[in-house]
Design a protein around this motif. Structure first.
Motif, PDB file in Angstrom:
ATOM      1  N   PHE A  58       0.816  -1.211   0.000  1.00  0.00           N
ATOM      2  CA  PHE A  58       0.000   0.000   0.000  1.00  0.00           C
ATOM      3  C   PHE A  58       0.854   1.267   0.000  1.00  0.00           C
ATOM      4  CE2 PHE A  58      -3.410  -2.911   0.847  1.00  0.00           C
ATOM      5  CZ  PHE A  58      -4.491  -2.306   0.233  1.00  0.00           C
ATOM      6  N   HIS A  59       1.959   1.257   0.733  1.00  0.00           N
ATOM      7  CA  HIS A  59       2.831   2.428   0.724  1.00  0.00           C
ATOM      8  C   HIS A  59       3.490   2.611  -0.641  1.00  0.00           C
ATOM      9  CE1 HIS A  59       2.280   2.176   5.069  1.00  0.00           C
ATOM     10  NE2 HIS A  59       2.558   3.479   5.051  1.00  0.00           N
ATOM     11  N   ASN A  60       3.899   1.524  -1.254  1.00  0.00           N
ATOM     12  CA  ASN A  60       4.516   1.624  -2.577  1.00  0.00           C
ATOM     13  C   ASN A  60       3.506   2.001  -3.656  1.00  0.00           C
ATOM     14  OD1 ASN A  60       7.163   1.115  -1.740  1.00  0.00           O
ATOM     15  ND2 ASN A  60       6.839  -1.084  -1.796  1.00  0.00           N
ATOM     16  N   LEU A  61       2.266   1.573  -3.511  1.00  0.00           N
ATOM     17  CA  LEU A  61       1.227   2.036  -4.433  1.00  0.00           C
ATOM     18  C   LEU A  61       1.041   3.547  -4.302  1.00  0.00           C
ATOM     19  CD1 LEU A  61      -1.434  -0.805  -4.039  1.00  0.00           C
ATOM     20  CD2 LEU A  61      -0.219  -0.197  -6.158  1.00  0.00           C
ATOM     21  N   ALA A  62       1.077   4.041  -3.067  1.00  0.00           N
ATOM     22  CA  ALA A  62       0.957   5.487  -2.846  1.00  0.00           C
ATOM     23  C   ALA A  62       2.144   6.228  -3.463  1.00  0.00           C
ATOM     24  CB  ALA A  62       0.858   5.788  -1.350  1.00  0.00           C
ATOM     25  N   VAL A  63       3.347   5.703  -3.274  1.00  0.00           N
ATOM     26  CA  VAL A  63       4.541   6.333  -3.845  1.00  0.00           C
ATOM     27  C   VAL A  63       4.471   6.316  -5.370  1.00  0.00           C
ATOM     28  CG1 VAL A  63       7.042   6.050  -4.165  1.00  0.00           C
ATOM     29  CG2 VAL A  63       6.053   5.929  -1.871  1.00  0.00           C
ATOM     30  N   SER A  64       4.047   5.197  -5.943  1.00  0.00           N
ATOM     31  CA  SER A  64       3.930   5.097  -7.404  1.00  0.00           C
ATOM     32  C   SER A  64       2.921   6.111  -7.935  1.00  0.00           C
ATOM     33  CB  SER A  64       3.518   3.684  -7.816  1.00  0.00           C
ATOM     34  OG  SER A  64       4.535   2.758  -7.499  1.00  0.00           O
ATOM     35  N   SER A  65       1.810   6.248  -7.246  1.00  0.00           N
ATOM     36  CA  SER A  65       0.812   7.239  -7.649  1.00  0.00           C
ATOM     37  C   SER A  65       1.370   8.643  -7.536  1.00  0.00           C
ATOM     38  CB  SER A  65      -0.441   7.123  -6.771  1.00  0.00           C
ATOM     39  OG  SER A  65      -1.036   5.871  -6.943  1.00  0.00           O
TER      40      SER A  65
END
Length: 118
Positions: A58-65
């Motif tokens: 979830f944190h990496n999805l946020a960073v990717s976004s």
């Protein structure tokens, strides 16, 4: 060993991101646009590699976004009189949604499950 390599890769990603943003700050258009692809690719690859750990996912999805929004904003400033900013906000918002889902949905559920196992 794998965890150490992933952390090193994440650190490299930060370097790529800083290089991209430095190009943006210095108004080096060609270099900035060139840095988008490795920065975004690394973000998505790190997300894929960390997918088995819910917090990392979830944190990496946020960073990717966030990085996608950041890149869109930069392109808009460079070439389109900053008209892409509203679209960049969507990506930033999506990043916050991922974090909200994690902190207000997934994490509390994981904590309840751990408590019930005790």
């Amino acid at each position: 060993m794998i965890e150490t390599k992933l952390r090193e890769y994440e650190n490299l990603h930060i370097v790529l991101w800083l290089l991209k943003d430095t190009c943006w700050l210095m108004e080096w258009r060609l270099e900035g646009v060139f840095m988008i692809m490795p920065t975004v690719a690394a973000a998505f690859h790190i997300t894929w590699l960390g997918r088995k750990n819910t917090a990392d996912l979830f944190h990496n999805l946020a960073v990717s976004s966030w990085i996608c929004g950041n890149a869109l904003w930069m392109i808009g400033e460079f070439f389109f009189d900053d008209t892409f900013r509203p679209f960049a906000r969507i990506f930033f918002g999506i990043g916050f949604v991922f974090l909200g889902i994690y902190y207000f949905g997934v994490l509390p559920r994981e904590k309840r499950l751990r408590r019930s196992e005790l």
